[in-house]
Design an enzyme around this catalytic site. Structure first.
Site, short mmCIF file in Angstrom:
data_model
loop_
_atom_site.label_atom_id
_atom_site.label_comp_id
_atom_site.label_asym_id
_atom_site.label_seq_id
_atom_site.Cartn_x
_atom_site.Cartn_y
_atom_site.Cartn_z
N GLY A 1 3.29 2.07 8.20
CA GLY A 1 2.19 2.34 8.56
C GLY A 1 1.73 3.68 8.83
O GLY A 1 0.58 4.10 9.42
N SER B 1 1.91 5.28 -1.77
CA SER B 1 2.40 5.96 -3.00
C SER B 1 3.11 5.63 -3.98
O SER B 1 2.92 5.49 -5.08
CB SER B 1 2.68 7.45 -2.81
OG SER B 1 3.57 7.46 -1.93
N ASP C 1 6.22 -3.83 -1.13
CA ASP C 1 5.74 -2.82 -0.38
C ASP C 1 6.75 -1.79 -0.07
O ASP C 1 7.90 -1.85 -0.39
CB ASP C 1 5.19 -3.38 0.98
CG ASP C 1 3.89 -2.60 1.66
OD1 ASP C 1 3.58 -1.62 1.13
OD2 ASP C 1 3.36 -3.16 2.52
N GLY C 2 5.96 -0.47 0.20
CA GLY C 2 6.95 0.65 0.53
C GLY C 2 7.27 0.73 1.88
O GLY C 2 6.75 -0.19 2.65
N GLU D 1 -0.13 -5.49 5.90
CA GLU D 1 0.83 -5.43 5.14
C GLU D 1 1.84 -6.50 5.76
O GLU D 1 2.60 -7.14 5.08
CB GLU D 1 1.47 -4.01 5.24
CG GLU D 1 0.73 -2.96 4.44
CD GLU D 1 1.48 -1.40 4.56
OE1 GLU D 1 1.24 -0.65 3.61
OE2 GLU D 1 1.98 -1.29 5.74
N SER E 1 0.84 -1.09 -0.05
CA SER E 1 -0.02 0.11 0.05
C SER E 1 0.97 1.13 0.03
O SER E 1 2.00 1.17 0.39
CB SER E 1 -0.88 0.00 1.16
OG SER E 1 -1.75 -1.16 1.39
N GLY F 1 0.39 5.17 6.49
CA GLY F 1 -0.94 5.12 5.86
C GLY F 1 -2.09 4.22 6.44
O GLY F 1 -3.05 4.03 6.00
N LYS G 1 13.88 7.90 2.69
CA LYS G 1 13.38 7.04 3.66
C LYS G 1 14.38 6.21 3.98
O LYS G 1 14.42 5.29 4.86
CB LYS G 1 12.43 6.21 3.08
CG LYS G 1 11.18 6.83 2.34
CD LYS G 1 10.43 7.71 3.40
CE LYS G 1 9.28 8.53 2.57
NZ LYS G 1 8.30 7.45 1.98
#
Length: 261
Positions: free
Chosen positions: A129, A61, A115-116, A137, A59, A131, A155
Site C-alpha cells: 500500500g 515499480s 504483485d510487489g 491489490e 501495482s 502506492g 524488502k
C-alpha cells in the site's frame, strides 16, 4: 585555411561522438535497485506464467518489469493470457504492452496474481500500500489460486517494521478519517493522514478514499488479530496487511541473482 577548418570540424565531431556514446551508456545503465526488481520480476513470470492462464497484475515499480517480461513471452511464445489489473497504473501497463485486458466482473477467478510489496517478514506476511493500491491489490490476490510476491532484497525482513518505517497503509472513507485517526492513536504509535505531494490535500485512492498510515510502536503478538482490530473500525475500507496470502516470494539482488521463499 581549409586544413584548419577541417581540423575544427573533425574535433567537433569527435566531441559530439563522445557525448553521444556517453548518453547511450547512461541510458542503458540500470541502478542496483531496478536491477534487483527486474531479476525478481523476470524469475516470477518465467516460473509461474503458462499458456491459457488468467492473471492478476499488481501495482508499483517492480510490476513494470513483470509486465515487460510478460509481454516478451506473449510475443515470443504466442501465449494466450488474460490480465486483470489492480490499479489505474496496472491497467495502463496492460494496455500499453498490448496485453488482453479484463476485470473481475468478467474474469472472477484467476490462476496467478503477481504483485510487489513494501516489506515481507519470515512468515510471508506482507505490508503493501505504499502506492495506495492495497484494497484492489488484496481483492485481486484473493481471487487467485496462487499469489506470487516480487521485490528487491531491501524488502526482506525477519519482522514487519524492521526496514519499512512508513507504517501500515489503511484505506479510509473520507467522512470517517478524523474518527479513525482517533481510534488508531488509541492503539498506540502514530497515525497520519497521507498527504499528496503534487496537489493540495490528501492522497486519493483509485476508489475515491483517503489513506492513513499507522506507524505501530511495537510488533503485535498476532498480525491477524491486529488486522481484524483495524478492519473493525467503522470507516476503514481495507488495510495493507496481507496475511496468509502469499504463496511464494521472489527477492531480487543487484547482481541479478534471486532468492525464493
Amino acid at each position: 585555411m581549409r586544413t584548419a577548418v577541417l581540423r575544427r570540424v573533425f574535433v567537433h565531431h569527435c566531441r559530439l561522438s563522445r557525448y553521444s556514446v556517453g548518453l547511450q551508456f547512461r541510458s542503458y545503465t540500470m541502478n542496483p535497485a531496478d536491477a534487483a526488481k527486474k531479476a525478481a520480476a523476470y524469475a516470477a513470470v518465467d516460473n509461474h506464467v503458462k499458456d491459457n492462464q488468467k492473471l492478476g497484475i499488481g501495482s508499483g515499480s517492480t510490476i513494470v518489469f513483470a509486465v515487460e517480461r510478460l509481454a516478451q513471452r506473449v510475443k515470443n511464445e504466442n501465449l494466450n493470457v488474460v490480465c486483470v489489473p489492480t490499479s489505474f497504473q496496472a491497467r495502463q501497463l496492460i494496455i500499453d504492452n498490448q496485453l488482453v485486458l479484463s476485470d473481475l466482473e468478467i474474469t472472477p477467478k484467476l490462476d496467478v496474481a503477481i504483485d510487489g510489496a513494501d516489506e515481507v517478514d519470515s512468515d510471508l506476511t506482507c505490508i503493501k500500500g505504499g502506492g495506495g493500491c492495497q484494497t484492489q491489490e488484496k481483492i485481486v490476490a484473493a481471487a487467485a489460486d496462487y499469489f506470487v510476491v516480487i521485490a528487491d532484497d531491501r524488502k526482506d525482513s525477519k519482522i514487519l517494521g524492521e526496514k519499512w518505517k512508513k507504517g501500515i497503509p489503511i484505506e479510509v472513507i473520507p467522512l470517517a478519517y478524523k474518527s479513525v485517526l482517533g481510534k488508531l492513536k488509541g492503539l498506540g504509535g502514530v497515525a497520519e493522514l497521507r498527504m499528496a505531494k503534487n496537489k493540495a490535500g490528501p492522497v486519493i485512492t483509485d476508489n475515491g478514499n483517503v489513506i492513513i498510515d499507522w506507524k505501530f510502536d511495537k510488533v503485535p503478538d498476532s498480525w491477524a488479530e491486529t488486522n481484524t482490530t483495524l478492519t473493525m473500525i467503522p470507516g476503514v475500507v481495507e488495510t495493507g496487511l496481507f496475511i496468509n496470502m502469499a504463496n511464494k516470494v521472489y527477492f531480487g539482488m543487484a547482481d541479478g541473482s534471486v532468492s525464493v521463499r
